[in-house]
Design an enzyme around this catalytic site. Sequence first.
Site, PDB file in Angstrom:
ATOM      1  N   ASP A 347     -10.712  -1.672   5.639  1.00  0.00           N
ATOM      2  CA  ASP A 347     -10.205  -1.877   4.290  1.00  0.00           C
ATOM      3  C   ASP A 347     -10.807  -0.849   3.334  1.00  0.00           C
ATOM      4  OD1 ASP A 347      -8.862  -3.638   2.231  1.00  0.00           O
ATOM      5  OD2 ASP A 347     -10.946  -3.842   1.563  1.00  0.00           O
ATOM      6  N   GLU A 384      -7.562   2.497   6.079  1.00  0.00           N
ATOM      7  CA  GLU A 384      -6.781   2.439   4.846  1.00  0.00           C
ATOM      8  C   GLU A 384      -7.358   3.559   3.977  1.00  0.00           C
ATOM      9  OE1 GLU A 384      -5.256  -0.854   1.603  1.00  0.00           O
ATOM     10  OE2 GLU A 384      -7.365  -0.886   2.185  1.00  0.00           O
TER      11      GLU A 384
END
Length: 699
Positions: A347, A384
Amino acid sequence: MNNSKIHPQFEASFGQSFPIGPSFLDGGVNFVIFSKNATAVELLFFDHVEDQKPSTVFKLDKSKNKTYHYWHICVQGVKAGQLYGYRIYGPYIPEKGHRFDSSKVILDPYGKAVDIPKNYDRKALSVFGNDEAPFMKSVIADLSLYDWEGDKHPEKSFSQTVIYELHVGGFTKNPNSGVSADKRGTFKGLIEKIPYLKELGITAVELLPVFQFDVQDAPEGLTNYWGYSPIAFFALHQGYSTDQENPLQVLDDFRDMVKALHREGIEVILDVVFNHTAENKEDGPTYTFRGIDNSIYYLLNGDKSKYKNYSGTGNTLNANQSIIRRMILSSLHFWVRDMHVDGFRFDLASILSRDENGNPIENPPILWDIESDPVFAGTKLIAEAWDAAGLYQVGKFFGDSWKEWNGKFRDDIRGFLRGDQGKVSNFVTRLIGSPDLYESQGKIPEQSINFVTCHDGFTLLDLVSYNKKHNEANRENGRDGENENYSWNFGVEGPTNDPHILSLRRRQMKNFHVVNLLSMGAPMILMGDEVCRSQNGNNNAYCQDNETTWFDWELVDQNADMLRFVQILIEKRLKRETAHPDFNMSLKDLLNQPLITWHGSQLHQPDWSDNSHSIATTVISINRKMAMHYIFNAYHQDIPFELPRSIGNRKTKWRVWIDTSAESPNDICLWAEAKPIKNGQYLAKAHSTVILMTQLTPN
């Protein structure tokens, strides 16, 4: 060593400084915790999770129980299930980053399980000096007792991978899931739905965060559902356990799930959050890192009084500090070696490329550590490649092993199919593996993780049903969630009974599925998109633990036609040449093959202008035995497309495999059932995708 209130079954010795965390040693457990700025440390044992007072206290002697900045003690007689925590003493000097609150019992950052009292209160833990606040406790776990029964990683190549992003709780929480009440929303519940995943055809599940997170980190009266609010990096979320009274059961449940998925050839990818924690900003709660050594674990501003916030959640973990680097690596080692996980999606991974001042680093130590670690040589690493402060690294993320969530794929595909001006060139670039991002680097096509939707944003049905977000239920007055979604409601906001609009929306969803699953790159599907799941226009449903976000299993029958459409697409994708295990051609090498020809409505006359809303292409298989002709018509009118009558010295007899404008079952078929075309053109309906196929035989 000055100990008080010690149960007679416990005997303590000074212990050793490694390995960090709890480990079984000489018939006992060795405890190690790092704190550079602590002046004193206590190890506390508890008999019950609700207890506020410890049953045993070990006061560590800094002259004997401390080596370098590692505080350590070995305790004989400790068994699995023992509840424990730390109390850390030190100067409370915010301007120097020292925020010790000795009233708080601190979790072990390396602890393998967490137990949570029923009266746990996030707000109480946010009050400095409140020694009556109910607190979580770490739990000793013996990992050696589990039988993996010869479990092995499926080791799928990215070219053979189709990822399904799902939420462990939401996948089976709905009463109509058919899962028994005691297993709904758990790892065990997911096991019961493996036959569905197998039938769908996906090869990997990407689980939204499963580390222990704070469910109270949400607006008043709501729940943190997604889990992007981590408390511990080695412990599983208790909410996904089948036994809330036994804090160790979740370990077996998770391992049983991994083992069951592996038996069916499905890999397990974890969405991991190493960029921030649930302790949030200055007025947030104290669980662990803030109370152990705030100035070490977090990025702080110049006077050390406030947190730097590149995550958008209030704090940023100091990932390139050596101690935190070691913790992140140890966590990843644990999930791969001990829990048999196959990969990770990081993330806001760009945060991991920032130094202790928040500046981007060319060769970030933590990313280099992960990249070069032999333990992860066969592990899927997905970034990401952006953060909440504007650092956007899609196409230029660090290293050779990392694959990237391709946000440009998502936006360009949405824009073209919506009918935006000037999108045809970008659309084609995304179809062929984003060579503008990856070709010059010698990357394989699967460098790009292609997706149209994910947990963060509209579901696929909502993408074609809403022009704007509808996040009122989140109680944030519309501040949350993206404002630009490149969505289109086809004339009506939200649900409608208009058959024409419903037909167009269904056609558009199929268009998205075709592009996502057949483009060069590794595709990812959001849970429920294959059966038209809706969140009623909520594009940031992180705090909606209810039927808004849960998988509605009645949709499987209601939208069986869409499910069938996706199943056939996945099946054919995984059988194509480039999905073969021995296929190892770079994107550049693949595109250099004379296999692709571009057309418009007329052969060899593609329209690349800003006013163009359609494109066609003929793609020849590498073995030259088959050709596919793709037609993408994002225009609001039907367009006749001329078809190639021959390819080289081989004649063509085109058959229709896919026409998204047709009603099921004529929208897609098995190749052996494809119907022939009688003339040299095909009428592509407005907002449709057509794929024709032919076997190439000599003239």
